[in-house]
Design a protein around this motif. Structure first.
Motif, PDB file in Angstrom:
ATOM      1  N   VAL A   1      -4.339  -3.828  10.812  1.00  0.00           N
ATOM      2  CA  VAL A   1      -3.425  -3.929  11.947  1.00  0.00           C
ATOM      3  C   VAL A   1      -2.319  -4.953  11.673  1.00  0.00           C
ATOM      4  O   VAL A   1      -1.156  -4.729  12.033  1.00  0.00           O
TER       5      VAL A   1
ATOM      6  N   GLY B   1      -8.584  -6.075  11.286  1.00  0.00           N
ATOM      7  CA  GLY B   1      -7.465  -6.984  11.503  1.00  0.00           C
ATOM      8  C   GLY B   1      -6.475  -6.970  10.341  1.00  0.00           C
ATOM      9  O   GLY B   1      -5.253  -7.075  10.544  1.00  0.00           O
TER      10      GLY B   1
ATOM     11  N   PRO C   1      -2.440   3.223  20.301  1.00  0.00           N
ATOM     12  CA  PRO C   1      -3.165   2.153  20.996  1.00  0.00           C
ATOM     13  C   PRO C   1      -4.447   2.595  21.715  1.00  0.00           C
ATOM     14  O   PRO C   1      -5.276   1.745  22.035  1.00  0.00           O
TER      15      PRO C   1
ATOM     16  N   VAL D   1      -1.645  -0.180  16.401  1.00  0.00           N
ATOM     17  CA  VAL D   1      -0.267  -0.129  16.900  1.00  0.00           C
ATOM     18  C   VAL D   1       0.354   1.262  16.768  1.00  0.00           C
ATOM     19  O   VAL D   1       1.348   1.573  17.424  1.00  0.00           O
TER      20      VAL D   1
ATOM     21  N   THR E   1     -11.042  -6.065  19.865  1.00  0.00           N
ATOM     22  CA  THR E   1     -10.721  -5.020  18.907  1.00  0.00           C
ATOM     23  C   THR E   1      -9.230  -5.065  18.599  1.00  0.00           C
ATOM     24  O   THR E   1      -8.412  -4.948  19.506  1.00  0.00           O
ATOM     25  N   PRO E   2      -8.857  -5.251  17.352  1.00  0.00           N
ATOM     26  CA  PRO E   2      -7.429  -5.244  17.003  1.00  0.00           C
ATOM     27  C   PRO E   2      -6.785  -3.935  17.477  1.00  0.00           C
ATOM     28  O   PRO E   2      -7.378  -2.858  17.332  1.00  0.00           O
ATOM     29  N   ILE E   3      -5.598  -4.037  18.044  1.00  0.00           N
ATOM     30  CA  ILE E   3      -4.935  -2.852  18.609  1.00  0.00           C
ATOM     31  C   ILE E   3      -4.311  -2.005  17.512  1.00  0.00           C
ATOM     32  O   ILE E   3      -3.530  -2.504  16.695  1.00  0.00           O
TER      33      ILE E   3
END
Lengths: 441, 441
Positions: free
Chosen positions: A126, A123, A113, A110, A106-108
């Motif tokens: 992010v 993605g 988080p 930012v 899973t894309p974090i």
């Protein structure tokens, strides 16, 4: 071929008889390229020649050959001077707004988080939020650009339906599929629009009225009140308070659109907490989406039996069971909603609603906990989704450490107008938001 | 803002969690600019910042201030690397297809100096035909790109209606106004399309069927037979003879479209020699065009009382006298014609008709002599004009020293398809035409 013989009385050249003499304007080319020096990333649903388009699922990637040509949208960005740095992780088959992918990770988010990044263009959102690229391409069928933009604290634009090419993009549900884009800066959102949208049909238009959907902001409780206040204040400062109206969007749609009783009653079931008319609109959108998804991908799903993550697999099973029973009434509702909202907004009115019913949900929540949130989210997302109107999610900074946004919606085809409007008053919005978040108004 | 922490197992970078690792494709920008090194001219109906837009008439120029911004189409060409060399002479108020301008002079038809160049985009066509520029912009309401392209022996493209921006272009009649372009080379016609059209919705499509409107070619007598033969032979060589059908277009329209009796009977008056259904279609187009022109320019005409040349002034007087009596039935016919032609052509069928009913008329002909030619010309031009379909006039070289063309029509929105098709078989068309003209078949 005969040559022209007449000479110009002013300049002595034969040119006079077909091209006006000076002061006829001569204009040089106008470099640099509009996206010169910018980098971007592309959701792994767009074809890029020579590469397999992964569609968020390893079984899909395994069973498909490399693309033989590149999507026209990607080509247009490259021709406009931008550099593509790569393709981004997405939710499996674009069938989620969460952004959790059990295969690729899973894309974090930012900005937050411990929260989901939003999907399905996870993605791409992010990559922009983390500053890895200047902008990115996503797709938005039911909310897949607007939701991750909101959760990641960036701009996300869903253009009017069928206005930006979806050629060489894997279809999810064609009645709703759009190519959208993300950026941190409203100027870049506009510049990308200039490259991907058709040439502007009109320019220099002014806002005629601004409607705040007060029922929709109630989904967010006191946060909703704060956001409406920020928006109203910013419109007042930028354009004058006489343009602002508060309106119950649900009531308006209930009056203007014939909503089948079974759509309304369904909304009182699993969607008990939604505004009834919006619940019905969202129900129609999901029915059509499921049906079109099944037509597009049913055969592949049944022959390959891919491994699909939790949540998504249940929704895909529902889609596989769908029939064309309600397609006609959904299409009728779609057309009536478009007419009703066209009357409401006219040529250059704007509607403000929340992008989503709150701040981003926590990671790994069970789907039961998310049910109420999802129902409300789709009731908001279906407004532009089913009507085909354009929508932009505008970040309003962090509130209690979590990203908050507002969405602006304009009529079908008013994409430049909406992008210009956001540029014109984003600075004010940001300032008003900062005042409210700091003072806790 | 939190930074991402996860590292990629393959490359060690934190990028893994939001952008796929290699082999995710990275693509550099793709210079040079698509129109780099090309020159163009612009009909004096497009706004260019700081210059008065002349609309072909000195009284118009005298009573209007310089434009405050430049048309998006012109800006897009400059951004794509082309150089604008100037603005071109046009027929007064775009209200002619002849190309004779009593105030500024008539651009010389370099293919046939004793013939009219065609209008109203006369100067734009001649600038291209004479090799002064690589391409040029015109507008086409009732034929103003297609006709001068045919008369000057070059390509002229009228895009689908409402697909290319007409912003900052003086309106003639909005239900028909389009921005079109000229070139000597089909590759340049396509390249300009790539810049001005919206991004392609579909690519790599193949011709499904090719219809030759045999009744329309009868307007041209034995020349019409020769042109149909050239076209049929070229389609056969390029795509196979099984795709070709001959059809009476007039009969088809008569069967599929409800044509008001008074439109048909008018066609038996001044338009006695036209195919009745096409005469009725053309009558509807002219009625609507007059009415919209009057709404746009009636006030200016009545207050300024400009000096207008012969032929055009009579048509403008007719327009000033027009009412909205038949607007609804014209609009209904317009919509039915679009549906009927959409059924006929499907997604990727093509219709071949003559652009005009013969070779270019001589200069300074009295309007009575031209009457029959004009009636037939508009009955052909109204097919794409009223339906909003896209059309390209393709040059077939000189026959007895005069330029000859054929027109290809595709459905609304199939602009790229049509441009690609022409590129695919223009060489064959040219060769077949040369064989026929030389052998006198």
């Amino acid at each position: 071929m005969a040559q022209p013989t007449a000479k110009c009385e002013d300049c002595g050249a034969f040119i006079k008889r077909f091209i006006l003499c000076p002061p006829s304007p001569a204009l040089p080319p106008s470099p640099p390229l509009p996206l010169h020096g910018l980098t971007f990333a592309v959701k792994d649903i767009f074809d890029i020649e020579g590469h397999v388009t992964g569609f968020g699922n390893p079984d899909w990637a395994r069973t498909h050959v490399p693309a033989t040509s590149t999507a026209p949208t990607v080509l247009a960005l490259l021709e406009a001077g931008a550099t593509c740095v790569g393709k981004t992780i997405m939710d499996e088959m674009a069938y989620s707004i969460n952004g959790e992918n059990k295969h690729y990770g899973t894309p974090i988010n930012v900005c937050a988080p411990d929260r989901v990044p939003g999907g399905s263009s996870s993605g791409s959102a992010v990559a922009v939020a983390a500053g890895l690229v200047d902008f990115s391409l996503g797709t938005d069928t039911g909310g897949s650009v607007r939701v991750p933009a909101s959760y990641c604290g960036i701009f996300g634009f869903r253009p009017s339906h069928a206005v930006v090419s979806t050629s060489k993009v894997i279809p999810m549900a064609q009645s709703f599929d759009t190519v959208g884009w993300f950026a941190r800066d409203p100027m870049i959102i506009s510049k990308v629009g200039h490259v991907l949208l058709p040439l502007p049909g009109e320019t220099n238009v002014e806002l005629t009225h601004f409607i705040i959907a007060k029922d929709c902001f109630k989904y967010l409780g006191s946060l909703g009140e704060q956001i409406s206040h920020i928006v109203a204040k910013s419109v007042e400062v930028s354009f004058g308070s006489h343009l602002i109206t508060n309106k119950n969007l649900g009531n308006y749609i209930y009056e203007k659109v014939s909503l089948p009783r079974e759509f309304l009653s369904n909304a009182s079931g699993s969607q008990a907490s939604t505004i009834p008319a919006l619940g019905a609109v969202s129900f129609a959108m999901r029915l059509l989406q499921r049906f079109e998804f099944m037509i597009n991908h049913g055969k592949w799903l049944e022959s390959v039996k891919p491994s699909i993550g939790p949540g998504i697999s249940e929704r895909i099973m529902e889609a596989l069971a769908s029939t064309d029973d309600n397609v006609d009434s959904c299409m009728k509702l779609k057309s009536e909603l478009k007419d009703a909202l066209t009357s409401l907004l006219g040529e250059y009115g704007v509607l403000a609603i929340p992008t989503v019913p709150g701040t981003p949900p926590k990671l790994n929540q069970d789907s039961t906990t998310l049910e109420d949130f999802r129902a409300k989210a789709f009731s908001l997302l279906a407004v532009a989704g089913l009507s085909g109107f354009c929508q932009i999610s505008v970040p309003l900074g962090l509130h209690n450490g979590l990203p908050v946004s507002v969405s602006l919606i304009a009529r079908h085809g008013a994409d430049y107008f909406l992008l210009n409007l956001v540029q014109a008053f984003y600075q004010t919005l940001k300032e008003q938001a900062a005042v409210v978040w700091e003072s806790g108004l």
